[in-house]
Enzyme design. Sequence first.
Site, PDB file in Angstrom:
ATOM      1  N   LYS A   1       0.840  -1.213   0.000  1.00 16.82           N
ATOM      2  CA  LYS A   1       0.000   0.000   0.000  1.00 16.82           C
ATOM      3  C   LYS A   1       0.871   1.258   0.000  1.00 16.82           C
ATOM      4  CE  LYS A   1      -3.286   2.935   0.530  1.00 16.82           C
ATOM      5  NZ  LYS A   1      -4.408   3.198  -0.323  1.00 16.82           N
TER       6      LYS A   1
ATOM      7  N   CYS B   1      -3.489  11.222   1.462  1.00 12.00           N
ATOM      8  CA  CYS B   1      -2.809   9.938   1.223  1.00 12.00           C
ATOM      9  C   CYS B   1      -1.400  10.115   0.689  1.00 12.00           C
ATOM     10  CB  CYS B   1      -3.634   9.118   0.242  1.00 12.00           C
ATOM     11  SG  CYS B   1      -5.332   8.926   0.806  1.00 12.00           S
TER      12      CYS B   1
END
Length: 416
Positions: free
Chosen positions: A198, A252
Amino acid sequence: MTVAVYGLGHIGLPTALLLAQDHDVVGVDVDPERVANVRAGDLPIDEPGVDDLYADVQGSFRVTTEPEPADAHVIVTPTPLEEATDVPDLRAVRSAAESVADVLRADDLVVLESTVPPGTGEGLVIPILESSGLDAGEFSYAHCPERAIPGRTLVEMVENHRVVGVLDDNSLDRTLALYSFVEGEVHATGVASAEFVKLMENTHRDVNIALANEFARMAEELGVDVHKARDLANEHPRVDVLRPGPGVGGHCITVDPQFLAQRVGSDRLISLARDVNESMVGHAVRSATTLLGEPPATLTVLGVAYKGGVADTRRTPALPLLRRAQNAGYDVRVHDPHVESFAVDPEPLADAAAGSDCLAVVTDHDAYESLDPDALAERMATPRLLDTRNVVDAERWRDAGFTVRTLGDGTSDPSM
Ligand code: SAJ
């Protein structure tokens, strides 16, 4: 399956609603106001399809502030960087894991969706869960981070492939049964590996945006238009140069690379890419002030959301840009078709442009592609435009009397 989802934010709420299509779901959030709002149908996120989905799952979705027993516990709490230190703030994940530990039973499944620094599952979350008296293996565990892009959250949650890091085979079987709404492929790996994957994804994007930004700065010095050059370079079958801009925002891409960089010693390129991306605000402000000349003068910022098509202003480059321009003595006005309140309150376009000395496109909202330069020129004191996203047709604006500077276009104004 009964499911408890911890955290009803940008990712947790849509996840809970999708899960409620096939399971009996309770959404748990520590914020009583958020719980009351969700219960009343006043949802804290503005994403296509979410309101309809909320209406569809009324029979299998409810909300509460208190942890409760369930077959599966899904933790989707935020993991920001602490403002004062820039260190990952895992307090919400910790506290959700502690809540789960209080109600954990043998054979339950615990899923961590939140993006976390590498090693958090095995080093922090599983030990907290084991404080329940159960050992890992007596409960199942998986890390299952989402890959959804804001603006397309529901579609991408359903359609994108997922990587799931699991403790054992039983954890995988149960996670697959839980995420029955996912239509993309699910690839299984270990817990630490899934955490790393991720972070690789968002770091890859940050580093590649930094390269695009560096190309833009070089093109300005070389008298080349980076946007035309990029189109040509991207004709190569193995090249995909991203778009330069005033910097990277959002929760993010600006945060996740630092999870890696702070955990591992060998992070030179990642930190450098962050620096390059953060330097773009200063570059955009210098371009704007060169256009504007000495203060007093008025700069109108077009777009304060962190990217086009969303109302989200988290870590938006527009905020430092606006503050720096104010500190340099300029009056700053703001327009954004999606954002209702900001450090400087957004105004209707005609008001924000009235008497202004320069417009600066900071967010690539679709609406800015079709602005009417003739009408804007009439309202402004001096028709000047800085386009940091290459969204307007510069020739058309020049024809309307504007001095136009496009970030990354070294041919756009020889005087700059
Ligand atoms: N940006 C550029 N140039 C580009 C692309 C983006 O300057 O070519 C800027 C945007 O304007 C924005 C920032 O980067 O300020 C981030 O936008 P984004 O669209 O690249 O990403 P996010 O933060 O909205 O969502 C990302 C996605 N990750 C990747 O594409 C690898 C999404 O799939 C993730 O699920 C999400 O982070 C997340 O939650 O981790």
